[in-house]
Design a protein around this motif. Structure first.
Motif, PDB file in Angstrom:
ATOM      1  N   THR A  53     106.348  75.625  81.187  1.00  0.00           N
ATOM      2  CA  THR A  53     107.117  75.786  79.952  1.00  0.00           C
ATOM      3  C   THR A  53     108.425  76.513  80.219  1.00  0.00           C
ATOM      4  O   THR A  53     109.485  76.131  79.703  1.00  0.00           O
ATOM      5  CB  THR A  53     106.289  76.557  78.911  1.00  0.00           C
ATOM      6  OG1 THR A  53     105.091  75.830  78.634  1.00  0.00           O
ATOM      7  CG2 THR A  53     107.076  76.745  77.623  1.00  0.00           C
ATOM      8  N   LEU A  54     108.381  77.564  81.033  1.00  0.00           N
ATOM      9  CA  LEU A  54     109.597  78.305  81.366  1.00  0.00           C
ATOM     10  C   LEU A  54     110.576  77.420  82.134  1.00  0.00           C
ATOM     11  O   LEU A  54     111.788  77.480  81.918  1.00  0.00           O
ATOM     12  CB  LEU A  54     109.249  79.538  82.197  1.00  0.00           C
ATOM     13  CG  LEU A  54     108.430  80.621  81.482  1.00  0.00           C
ATOM     14  CD1 LEU A  54     108.060  81.723  82.455  1.00  0.00           C
ATOM     15  CD2 LEU A  54     109.196  81.191  80.296  1.00  0.00           C
ATOM     16  N   ARG A  55     110.044  76.593  83.019  1.00  0.00           N
ATOM     17  CA  ARG A  55     110.916  75.713  83.812  1.00  0.00           C
ATOM     18  C   ARG A  55     111.615  74.695  82.909  1.00  0.00           C
ATOM     19  O   ARG A  55     112.808  74.408  83.088  1.00  0.00           O
ATOM     20  CB  ARG A  55     110.094  75.011  84.886  1.00  0.00           C
ATOM     21  CG  ARG A  55     110.914  74.116  85.785  1.00  0.00           C
ATOM     22  CD  ARG A  55     110.135  73.684  87.017  1.00  0.00           C
ATOM     23  NE  ARG A  55     110.921  72.782  87.823  1.00  0.00           N
ATOM     24  CZ  ARG A  55     110.727  71.478  87.899  1.00  0.00           C
ATOM     25  NH1 ARG A  55     109.734  70.917  87.224  1.00  0.00           N
ATOM     26  NH2 ARG A  55     111.491  70.713  88.655  1.00  0.00           N
ATOM     27  N   GLY A 123     117.838  83.609  96.203  1.00  0.00           N
ATOM     28  CA  GLY A 123     116.592  84.223  95.757  1.00  0.00           C
ATOM     29  C   GLY A 123     115.701  83.232  95.042  1.00  0.00           C
ATOM     30  O   GLY A 123     116.159  82.181  94.574  1.00  0.00           O
ATOM     31  N   VAL A 124     114.424  83.549  94.955  1.00  0.00           N
ATOM     32  CA  VAL A 124     113.477  82.658  94.289  1.00  0.00           C
ATOM     33  C   VAL A 124     113.626  82.780  92.779  1.00  0.00           C
ATOM     34  O   VAL A 124     113.862  83.853  92.235  1.00  0.00           O
ATOM     35  CB  VAL A 124     112.029  82.954  94.705  1.00  0.00           C
ATOM     36  CG1 VAL A 124     111.829  82.672  96.166  1.00  0.00           C
ATOM     37  CG2 VAL A 124     111.647  84.390  94.383  1.00  0.00           C
ATOM     38  N   GLY A 125     113.478  81.652  92.114  1.00  0.00           N
ATOM     39  CA  GLY A 125     113.617  81.616  90.672  1.00  0.00           C
ATOM     40  C   GLY A 125     112.444  80.919  90.013  1.00  0.00           C
ATOM     41  O   GLY A 125     111.354  80.798  90.587  1.00  0.00           O
ATOM     42  N   GLU A 128     110.949  77.824  91.923  1.00  0.00           N
ATOM     43  CA  GLU A 128     110.076  78.165  93.045  1.00  0.00           C
ATOM     44  C   GLU A 128     108.725  78.682  92.554  1.00  0.00           C
ATOM     45  O   GLU A 128     107.673  78.333  93.103  1.00  0.00           O
ATOM     46  CB  GLU A 128     110.753  79.221  93.927  1.00  0.00           C
ATOM     47  CG  GLU A 128     111.911  78.706  94.752  1.00  0.00           C
ATOM     48  CD  GLU A 128     113.208  78.546  93.977  1.00  0.00           C
ATOM     49  OE1 GLU A 128     114.170  77.977  94.516  1.00  0.00           O
ATOM     50  OE2 GLU A 128     113.260  79.008  92.809  1.00  0.00           O
ATOM     51  N   ALA A 129     108.751  79.499  91.503  1.00  0.00           N
ATOM     52  CA  ALA A 129     107.496  80.027  90.962  1.00  0.00           C
ATOM     53  C   ALA A 129     106.608  78.901  90.452  1.00  0.00           C
ATOM     54  O   ALA A 129     105.393  78.888  90.692  1.00  0.00           O
ATOM     55  CB  ALA A 129     107.788  81.024  89.836  1.00  0.00           C
ATOM     56  N   SER A 130     107.220  77.931  89.770  1.00  0.00           N
ATOM     57  CA  SER A 130     106.426  76.825  89.227  1.00  0.00           C
ATOM     58  C   SER A 130     105.824  75.989  90.349  1.00  0.00           C
ATOM     59  O   SER A 130     104.675  75.533  90.261  1.00  0.00           O
ATOM     60  CB  SER A 130     107.288  75.944  88.311  1.00  0.00           C
ATOM     61  OG  SER A 130     108.294  75.263  89.042  1.00  0.00           O
ATOM     62  N   ALA A 131     106.578  75.794  91.447  1.00  0.00           N
ATOM     63  CA  ALA A 131     106.068  75.000  92.569  1.00  0.00           C
ATOM     64  C   ALA A 131     104.861  75.676  93.203  1.00  0.00           C
ATOM     65  O   ALA A 131     103.855  75.022  93.514  1.00  0.00           O
ATOM     66  CB  ALA A 131     107.169  74.795  93.607  1.00  0.00           C
ATOM     67  N   GLY A 172     108.648  86.677  84.053  1.00  0.00           N
ATOM     68  CA  GLY A 172     107.372  86.155  83.579  1.00  0.00           C
ATOM     69  C   GLY A 172     106.822  85.087  84.515  1.00  0.00           C
ATOM     70  O   GLY A 172     105.619  85.029  84.779  1.00  0.00           O
ATOM     71  N   ALA A 173     107.716  84.248  85.049  1.00  0.00           N
ATOM     72  CA  ALA A 173     107.283  83.202  85.981  1.00  0.00           C
ATOM     73  C   ALA A 173     106.726  83.817  87.260  1.00  0.00           C
ATOM     74  O   ALA A 173     105.701  83.369  87.786  1.00  0.00           O
ATOM     75  CB  ALA A 173     108.460  82.273  86.305  1.00  0.00           C
ATOM     76  N   LEU A 174     107.393  84.852  87.773  1.00  0.00           N
ATOM     77  CA  LEU A 174     106.899  85.510  88.978  1.00  0.00           C
ATOM     78  C   LEU A 174     105.574  86.223  88.709  1.00  0.00           C
ATOM     79  O   LEU A 174     104.696  86.269  89.576  1.00  0.00           O
ATOM     80  CB  LEU A 174     107.948  86.500  89.494  1.00  0.00           C
ATOM     81  CG  LEU A 174     109.238  85.873  90.027  1.00  0.00           C
ATOM     82  CD1 LEU A 174     110.261  86.947  90.375  1.00  0.00           C
ATOM     83  CD2 LEU A 174     108.961  84.999  91.242  1.00  0.00           C
TER      84      LEU A 174
END
Length: 297
Positions: A53-55, A123-125, A128-131, A172-174
């Protein structure tokens, strides 16, 4: 972005005064609340849904500008295991992440590479978190009867320093990444991480900290936040350093082992993974998949 904006966007649960007493009291109240409990696999599913959802929320903004073509990433899994790794499916490349489900010495395993040559400073965003969460979910479902190892190579220096990403829920994703990896660990998946170059702040906490074993390439540093963020805080608030601050914080991380050279990495990985598998299957422990501990929703 401000705490008030994060609360308004639904990326924070509460805003409290900036004092140790207020924070401690609120955390205590939070922990005392009765909450619905869910299975560990369900927790990973929830994390995948939330990060997806965030992505989606940030995709529309990106369509208004062209994104640079991703650089080709070397398959470090093939390199690090010298013929012992064979990727199968699925394989996912998204942002700085190259993740693959494959066979390690004939047994299922999940390999995740975060960062690549030439990505220094990036940096990771949310992407990357969703993957990572998607692939952890696949590992949990695909290896239900015999939890497969999850091997993470972390070469990025921190999370993305990007106001737009923060507004769309980067932290939140991280946090969901961290939650999914902790749930995978509780389900019995052996978690092993390799650090290279530097690992800072939220990126380290989300991707490396939940691991059973951590290997660090010689010269790797670990810091509480990304260098740019640390510099910004220092410019705003001045510098206050404790006289007993250690020169190398990486030495204080439990279960960390320094690998002197890339040539020795394959043997070090194999040794740590074999020892980890043995420790998780000792008679004194409950069988991994029989552990049905619930986690807060």
């Amino acid at each position: 972005t401000s705490a008030a904006n994060r609360l308004k966007a639904g990326h924070a649960d509460a805003v409290v005064p900036d004092t140790a007493v207020a924070i401690r009291d609120h955390i205590g109240d939070f922990l005392r609340q009765r909450r619905r409990r869910t299975s560990l696999l369900r927790a990973i599913e929830q994390s995948a849904t939330r990060v997806s959802t965030l992505r989606k929320s940030i995709e529309s903004a990106r369509r208004r500008r062209s994104a640079p073509a991703p650089r080709r990433q070397r398959d470090l899994l093939r390199f690090s295991f010298r013929g012992h790794w064979r990727p199968t499916q699925p394989v996912l490349r998204r942002g700085l992440v190259h993740a693959a489900w494959g066979d390690l010495d004939g047994k299922p395993a999940l390999g995740i590479i975060i960062g690549y040559e030439g990505a220094r400073g990036a940096g990771v965003g949310i992407d990357e978190a969703s993957a990572v969460v998607e692939m952890v979910r696949h590992a949990a479902i695909a290896s239900h009867d015999a939890p497969a190892p999850i091997l993470t190579f972390l070469f990025c220096q921190g999370h993305a320093i990007d106001v737009e990403q923060e507004r769309h829920g980067l932290l939140g994703a991280l946090a969901e990444c961290l939650r999914s990896l902790v749930a995978a660990r509780l389900l019995g998946h052996p978690l092993l991480c390799v650090l290279g170059g530097g690992a800072y702040g939220a990126a380290y906490l989300a991707f490396a900290a939940p691991s059973h074993r951590i290997l660090a390439m010689k010269g790797t540093t670990v810091a509480p936040m990304a260098p740019k963020v640390l510099a910004a805080f220092r410019s705003l608030r001045g510098i206050r350093e404790a006289p007993d601050t250690p020169a190398d914080l990486a030495e204080l991380i439990p279960d960390i082992r320094t690998v002197e050279s890339v040539i020795r990495l394959p043997n070090a990985l194999r040794e740590e993974l074999d020892a980890l598998r043995g420790s998780l299957l000792t008679p004194h422990r409950t069988a991994p998949r029989r552990v049905r501990r619930a986690t807060p929703s």
